[in-house]
Design a protein around this motif. Structure first.
Motif, short mmCIF file in Angstrom:
data_model
loop_
_atom_site.label_atom_id
_atom_site.label_comp_id
_atom_site.label_asym_id
_atom_site.label_seq_id
_atom_site.Cartn_x
_atom_site.Cartn_y
_atom_site.Cartn_z
N SER A 180 4.53 -1.52 3.27
CA SER A 180 4.13 -0.12 3.19
C SER A 180 5.17 0.65 2.36
O SER A 180 6.30 0.60 2.36
CB SER A 180 4.30 0.67 4.51
N ARG A 181 4.64 1.31 1.26
CA ARG A 181 5.63 2.21 0.34
C ARG A 181 5.23 3.49 0.72
O ARG A 181 4.15 4.05 0.46
CB ARG A 181 5.31 1.95 -1.05
N VAL A 182 6.09 4.33 1.43
CA VAL A 182 5.82 5.52 1.91
C VAL A 182 6.27 6.56 1.12
O VAL A 182 7.41 6.66 0.52
CB VAL A 182 6.33 5.62 3.48
N VAL A 183 5.35 7.87 0.76
CA VAL A 183 5.77 8.88 0.18
C VAL A 183 5.55 10.12 1.38
O VAL A 183 4.72 9.98 2.45
CB VAL A 183 4.75 9.23 -0.93
N GLN A 184 6.11 11.22 1.11
CA GLN A 184 6.17 12.35 1.77
C GLN A 184 4.87 12.84 2.22
O GLN A 184 4.05 13.21 0.95
CB GLN A 184 7.15 13.63 1.44
N THR A 185 4.28 13.21 3.34
CA THR A 185 3.12 14.12 3.69
C THR A 185 3.54 15.22 3.47
O THR A 185 4.24 15.90 3.87
CB THR A 185 2.50 13.65 4.72
N GLN A 186 2.65 16.01 2.61
CA GLN A 186 2.69 17.42 2.25
C GLN A 186 2.06 18.27 3.56
O GLN A 186 1.26 17.72 4.01
CB GLN A 186 1.91 17.94 1.13
N PRO A 187 2.36 19.44 3.61
CA PRO A 187 2.08 20.26 4.97
C PRO A 187 0.53 20.57 4.95
O PRO A 187 0.03 20.48 5.98
CB PRO A 187 2.63 21.63 4.75
N MET B 104 0.97 -1.25 -0.07
CA MET B 104 -0.10 -0.02 -0.08
C MET B 104 0.91 1.45 0.07
O MET B 104 1.76 1.20 0.64
CB MET B 104 -1.08 0.02 1.17
N ILE B 105 0.34 2.33 -0.52
CA ILE B 105 0.89 3.75 -0.80
C ILE B 105 0.36 4.38 0.28
O ILE B 105 -0.88 4.67 0.18
CB ILE B 105 0.96 4.23 -2.26
N LEU B 106 1.26 5.10 1.15
CA LEU B 106 0.79 5.90 2.23
C LEU B 106 1.71 7.02 2.57
O LEU B 106 2.78 6.88 2.32
CB LEU B 106 -0.13 5.19 3.42
N GLY B 107 1.14 8.24 3.38
CA GLY B 107 2.01 9.09 3.54
C GLY B 107 3.01 8.73 4.91
O GLY B 107 2.48 8.05 5.86
N ASP B 108 3.90 9.33 4.92
CA ASP B 108 4.81 9.19 6.07
C ASP B 108 4.40 9.90 7.43
O ASP B 108 4.86 9.30 8.52
CB ASP B 108 6.39 9.85 5.81
N GLN B 109 3.33 10.68 7.31
CA GLN B 109 2.79 11.28 8.34
C GLN B 109 1.32 10.77 8.90
O GLN B 109 0.63 11.09 9.68
CB GLN B 109 2.71 12.94 8.52
N SER B 110 1.02 9.78 8.02
CA SER B 110 -0.37 9.08 8.17
C SER B 110 -0.34 8.54 9.45
O SER B 110 0.36 7.90 10.07
CB SER B 110 -0.82 8.38 6.88
N HIS B 111 -1.84 8.65 9.94
CA HIS B 111 -2.05 7.87 11.31
C HIS B 111 -1.61 6.31 10.95
O HIS B 111 -0.99 5.52 11.87
CB HIS B 111 -3.41 8.19 11.77
N THR C 156 1.14 -3.43 -5.97
CA THR C 156 0.51 -2.22 -5.44
C THR C 156 -0.86 -2.57 -5.50
O THR C 156 -1.43 -2.56 -6.44
CB THR C 156 0.72 -0.74 -6.15
N LYS C 157 -1.53 -2.49 -4.37
CA LYS C 157 -3.02 -2.58 -4.24
C LYS C 157 -3.80 -1.71 -3.66
O LYS C 157 -4.97 -1.75 -3.79
CB LYS C 157 -3.25 -4.05 -3.12
N LEU C 158 -3.13 -0.80 -2.98
CA LEU C 158 -4.00 0.21 -2.14
C LEU C 158 -3.33 1.57 -2.01
O LEU C 158 -1.97 1.41 -1.87
CB LEU C 158 -4.23 -0.39 -0.73
N ILE C 159 -4.05 2.67 -1.98
CA ILE C 159 -3.65 3.96 -1.57
C ILE C 159 -4.33 4.33 -0.60
O ILE C 159 -5.68 4.14 -0.35
CB ILE C 159 -3.59 4.95 -2.67
N CYS C 160 -3.74 4.89 0.85
CA CYS C 160 -4.48 5.43 1.91
C CYS C 160 -4.34 6.97 1.91
O CYS C 160 -3.42 7.43 1.98
CB CYS C 160 -4.05 4.74 2.81
#
Ligand SMILES: Cc1ncc(COP(=O)(O)O)c(C=O)c1O
Length: 364
Positions: free
Chosen positions: A112-119, A88-95, A145-149
């Motif tokens: 988890s494949r993490v990308v940067q959460t924007q401000p 799954m792809i999700l933000g580095d600051q996600s809950h 890749t199955k999911l984006i959160c």
């Protein structure tokens, strides 16, 4: 975590989180009167009523009552990522990534494949596109890749709202690549109220949504997940294996019904109080915050260590000991305040005065 007892905590002004809200008088009455049955057998009429109301509210075919937001997210991720090697792809600051103990990996073997959460709480479309795995492809090296959160509102980014347009743009991307979209909408109602739109509109392109009744909406326990009938059927099996199959849970669902019918109208007031707090904090020298960026009920500040010789945990303990104010300060300079229906504008003014008073003693 606080060790305050129920009787002492009621004398405190508690802005650590909106999870500290207690059920309202009408919730307690509804819980007392709730018609109940064994929900594992599907016999609890109050749970069934809440689930059907919640599905309608979120514009989905079906919904399921679960004990917590964490379980709601975990069940949703596991339902979508139901094959070995799922990612799954999700933000580095996600809950889900930051605060849920890596449950998707530990219990679900989901990578988890993490990308940067924007401000502003978003993930850049271009960042997501870069990390979507090439599939179908004849390369056994990669997970699939199955999911984006996504998260709306975004907790760590200070209650930021994701717009309908933004979420739909990610929905489009998901469709293009055959990926599912999950929304951690723990505070989705705050976003809907602030934008003055139906919550369903905010998640129309999502395959699943989780949504908390027990935060600013004041229910004592519980979250909702929603999606297609098939998704909820799978989710219900997972809820059972995770120990979330409750019996006479109509007692809890009765409060949840008031969370979605009575409580939303109070959220706007929470947002206004949060803005008063933010504007006041911005005027205190040594506090870094851009008040105009506060959108809902969460206010995040940083203490400027060039100007102040006190750190966040120490300020939190001073406010607690000297003024009976509880704030969330789990990092060295960062403080989070979350406003809810038990906090008045007078409480906010008191908090501002006492923070000013404490910080004045620690100026460099
Ligand atoms: C954005 C978000 N998602 C999920 C959760 C988890 O909810 P719960 O505490 O009910 O497990 C929280 C809790 O604060 C949250 O802020």
């Amino acid at each position: 975590m606080s060790s305050l007892t129920n009787s002492t905590v009621s004398h405190y002004i508690d802005v650590r989180s909106d999870t500290v809200t207690k059920p309202t008088a009408s919730m307690r009455q509804a819980m007392f009167e709730a018609e109940v049955g064994d929900d594992v057998y599907g016999d609890d009429p109050t749970v069934l009523k809440l689930q059907s109301m919640a599905a309608k509210l979120l514009g989905k075919e079906a919904a399921l009552f679960v004990p917590s937001g964490t379980m709601g997210n975990l069940i949703s991720v596991l339902t979508h990522c139901n094959m070995f090697g799922s990612e799954m792809i999700l933000g580095d600051q996600s809950h889900i990534y930051f605060y849920e103990q890596g449950g998707s990996a530990t219990l679900g073997r989901v990578h988890s494949r993490v990308v940067q959460t924007q401000p502003d709480g978003t993930l850049l479309l271009s960042d997501i596109e870069k990390v979507i795995r090439p599939f179908p492809a004849n390369d056994d090296h990669f997970p699939i890749t199955k999911l984006i959160c996504l998260e709306n509102t975004h907790n760590r980014m200070g209650g930021k709202i994701l717009s309908v347009e933004y979420t739909n743009s990610i929905g489009e991307l998901c469709k293009k690549h055959g990926i599912k979209l999950h929304m951690d909408g723990a505070r989705l109602m705050n976003a809907a109220v602030e934008l003055n739109i139906e919550p369903s509109k905010l998640v129309e392109s999502c395959d699943s949504v989780s949504f908390c009744l027990s935060k600013a909406l004041a229910a004592p326990v519980g979250s909702i997940i929603a999606g297609t009938v098939d998704f909820i059927k799978q989710a219900k099996r997972l809820r059972k294996v995770l120990g979330g199959g409750l019996r006479q849970s109509g007692i809890l669902a009765a409060a949840g019904i008031l969370s979605i019918t009575e409580m939303p109208k109070l959220l706007k007031n929470d947002h206004e109080n949060a803005k008063i707090l933010a504007v006041g904090l911005a005027k205190i020298d040594g506090i870094d915050i851009t008040a105009s960026e506060v959108q809902t009920n969460i206010v995040v500040i940083n203490l400027n260590s060039d100007k102040l010789s006190i750190d966040a945990p120490t300020l939190a303990s001073k406010l607690k000991a000297n003024h009976k104010i509880l704030i969330s300060a789990s990092e060295i300079t960062r403080i989070r305040f979350v406003i809810h229906y038990m906090i008045t504008t007078e409480n906010i003014e008191f908090i501002l005065r006492q923070i000013q008073h404490e910080l004045d003693q620690y100026r460099k």
